[in-house]
Design an enzyme around this catalytic site. Sequence first.
Site, PDB file in Angstrom:
ATOM      1  N   LEU A   1       0.727  -1.300  -0.053  1.00 40.72           N
ATOM      2  CA  LEU A   1      -0.044   0.002  -0.039  1.00 40.72           C
ATOM      3  C   LEU A   1       0.743   1.124   0.003  1.00 40.72           C
ATOM      4  O   LEU A   1       1.868   1.274   0.689  1.00 40.72           O
ATOM      5  CB  LEU A   1      -0.879   0.022   1.254  1.00 40.72           C
ATOM      6  N   ASP A   2       0.683   2.215  -0.814  1.00 37.62           N
ATOM      7  CA  ASP A   2       1.212   3.255  -0.633  1.00 37.62           C
ATOM      8  C   ASP A   2       1.506   4.063   0.670  1.00 37.62           C
ATOM      9  O   ASP A   2       0.646   3.749   1.698  1.00 37.62           O
ATOM     10  CB  ASP A   2       0.849   4.570  -1.609  1.00 37.62           C
ATOM     11  N   LYS A   3       2.444   4.838   0.870  1.00 34.58           N
ATOM     12  CA  LYS A   3       3.031   5.512   2.135  1.00 34.58           C
ATOM     13  C   LYS A   3       1.518   6.205   2.792  1.00 34.58           C
ATOM     14  O   LYS A   3       1.380   6.053   3.946  1.00 34.58           O
ATOM     15  CB  LYS A   3       3.999   6.506   2.025  1.00 34.58           C
TER      16      LYS A   3
END
Length: 231
Positions: free
Chosen positions: A99-101
């Site tokens: 998952l993106d930051k």
Amino acid sequence: MRLDRVLANASVGSRTQVKNMVKKGRVCVNGEVVLAAGRAVDPNQDVITIDGEELAYSEHYYFMLHKPAGYISATEGRHDPTVLELVPDYKGLFPCGRLDKDTEGLLLIMNDGPLAHELLSPKKHVEKEYYVEHQSPLSKEDIKAIEKGVEYRDISYKGAKLHILDERSCTIVVQEGKYHEIKNIFLSLGNKVMYLKRIRMKNLILDETLKKGEYRPLSKEEIEDLKKLSI
Ligand code: URA
């Protein structure tokens, strides 16, 4: 680590179930019955038995993490904290997928490489559902395009299932799991994702009792269900 947490992390049962097992005298640590669920144990040193059977430490561990924004989905980070800092320190754990930051929500953390490989394989069509808040409303054409499939910067994204919640939010179900998939789908339409949260992976729904940054071990049933994959 507390005895009840060690047992729950090994998916022996829920925290309440393992507390009851301990209370009933079914659990021994180094040969002695322990009646206090909060007793500190070292899962790498102490021999723990339930009804005389040794707890297998070599087993795989599976956790559902409610990922908060600000953490990267990696095992090591140069400048950023990693999601592994939010779960117990068992050897070999890694995030199953990325998952993106700035993305929040359901992230599986496990040490079962073959299962992670299967779950992430595009051939297995594992559904991932996200809650999205977007900058501008979606037109009928936008909705059709998302459902049919779009292209962004020479990368094509297969059709996704959309459920419109209101003018600026929806849920979207994808199967591919490409890098920045949801953000790029919206960018392809000149729109922008303002907030993204994964709420489901396969049949596993984000446990809303988990606050951001909290995790829980998966139950035996949840693990079995994850392993049932199409061929
Ligand atoms: N799609 C994205 O764009 N970002 C994520 O974190 C997950 C899916």
